[in-house]
Motif scaffolding. Structure first.
Motif, PDB file in Angstrom:
ATOM      1  N   ARG A 100       0.824  -1.215   0.000  1.00 35.30           N
ATOM      2  CA  ARG A 100       0.000   0.000   0.000  1.00 35.30           C
ATOM      3  C   ARG A 100       0.855   1.260   0.000  1.00 35.30           C
ATOM      4  NH1 ARG A 100      -3.378  -1.381   5.222  1.00 35.30           N
ATOM      5  NH2 ARG A 100      -1.210  -1.810   5.819  1.00 35.30           N
TER       6      ARG A 100
ATOM      7  N   THR B 225      -4.393   7.861  -1.780  1.00 38.11           N
ATOM      8  CA  THR B 225      -3.689   6.713  -1.206  1.00 38.11           C
ATOM      9  C   THR B 225      -2.944   7.119   0.063  1.00 38.11           C
ATOM     10  OG1 THR B 225      -1.815   7.152  -2.704  1.00 38.11           O
ATOM     11  CG2 THR B 225      -3.414   5.478  -3.378  1.00 38.11           C
TER      12      THR B 225
ATOM     13  N   HIS C 180       1.469   4.127  -2.953  1.00 34.53           N
ATOM     14  CA  HIS C 180       1.425   5.571  -2.707  1.00 34.53           C
ATOM     15  C   HIS C 180       2.692   6.243  -3.228  1.00 34.53           C
ATOM     16  CE1 HIS C 180       0.959   9.401  -0.673  1.00 34.53           C
ATOM     17  NE2 HIS C 180       2.097   9.200  -0.039  1.00 34.53           N
TER      18      HIS C 180
END
Length: 261
Positions: free
Chosen positions: A116, A187, A120
């Protein structure tokens, strides 16, 4: 070392071929081969560096080099289909410089990020590369308008698209960059645990301000038909905030205070 030197040489050869084409007023795509080779070797240099450091290092010089790689790749792709190859005169030497800085300062081991946070980070780098291209297009638009107003028909003007086409490409690039920047901020909100931590608050605020400026420019273009000098000013101001948000903060934290960004 050899890969880096070859990539830098190919970048400079591609730029030299573009300059020669402008001087001879002859359209040629000979630059494409060294440019594509340089982009591939630039990417390979990072892959080898990540293997050496045990992860995707995102320190100051690595991030600069990745943005340079993104700009070079975009210039090669867009330039292959038209007269926007003129961007390579600036972009390719810049990419060579950022790659040299990355190689000279080594590969810094960093904390392994989950998918994740990596998403980003990659969205951010793509946004910066795209909007940096938009900033260069804005400068080219300003130079072209200035030369035409003064009736100074320089030879380099022949390497640029017509004014309207250049302006259209500028706004299309901004739209793509704005979407990527929006995804970066989203994000960040979703995946970064403490977005307003001490070393992130200024980065977040400046990034949001840049996003607002780019959004305001697109709204002004759609609603009021903004163009020319207005578009140039808004683009450069928004890009300046974005540079301060990411590279300004990384420079201070990593190179001045010697702390991880």
């Amino acid at each position: 070392m050899t890969i880096v030197l070859i990539a830098i040489a190919l970048y400079l050869i591609a730029a030299a071929l573009l300059v020669t084409g402008v001087q001879r007023q002859r359209a040629s795509r000979l630059w494409l081969l060294p440019a594509a080779g340089a982009v591939v070797l630039h990417a390979v240099a990072h892959l080898l560096g990540w293997r050496e450091s045990g992860g995707t290092d995102m320190h100051f010089f690595a991030a600069m080099s990745l943005v340079g790689l993104g700009m070079a790749a975009l210039t090669t792709l867009v330039g292959a289909g038209g007269r926007m190859a003129a961007l390579g005169v600036v972009v390719f030497p810049l990419a060579a410089l950022t790659l040299s800085g990355y190689h000279r300062h080594g590969h810094v081991p960093t904390q392994v990020l989950d998918w994740r946070l990596q998403l980003h980070a990659w969205m951010a780098l793509l946004a910066y590369a795209t909007l940096a291209i938009a900033a260069l297009l804005a400068v080219m638009l300003w130079l072209q308008e200035r030369a035409l107003r003064r009736r100074e028909f320089h030879q380099w003007l022949r390497a640029l698209p017509p004014l309207v086409e250049l302006e259209t490409l500028l706004f299309r690039t901004i739209v793509v960059g704005f979407v990527l920047l929006t995804a970066t901020l989203l994000t960040g909100v979703l995946f970064v645990e403490n977005l307003f931590a001490q070393h992130l608050v200024h980065k977040t605020v400046l990034s949001v301000l840049s996003w607002l400026l780019f959004g305001g420019l697109l709204l002004g273009r759609w609603r009021y038909g903004w163009r020319g000098a207005t578009a140039v000013r808004w683009t450069l101001a928004a890009m300046a905030l974005l540079v301060l948000a990411f590279f300004g903060s990384k420079f201070v934290l990593e190179l001045v205070l010697r702390r991880p960004a």
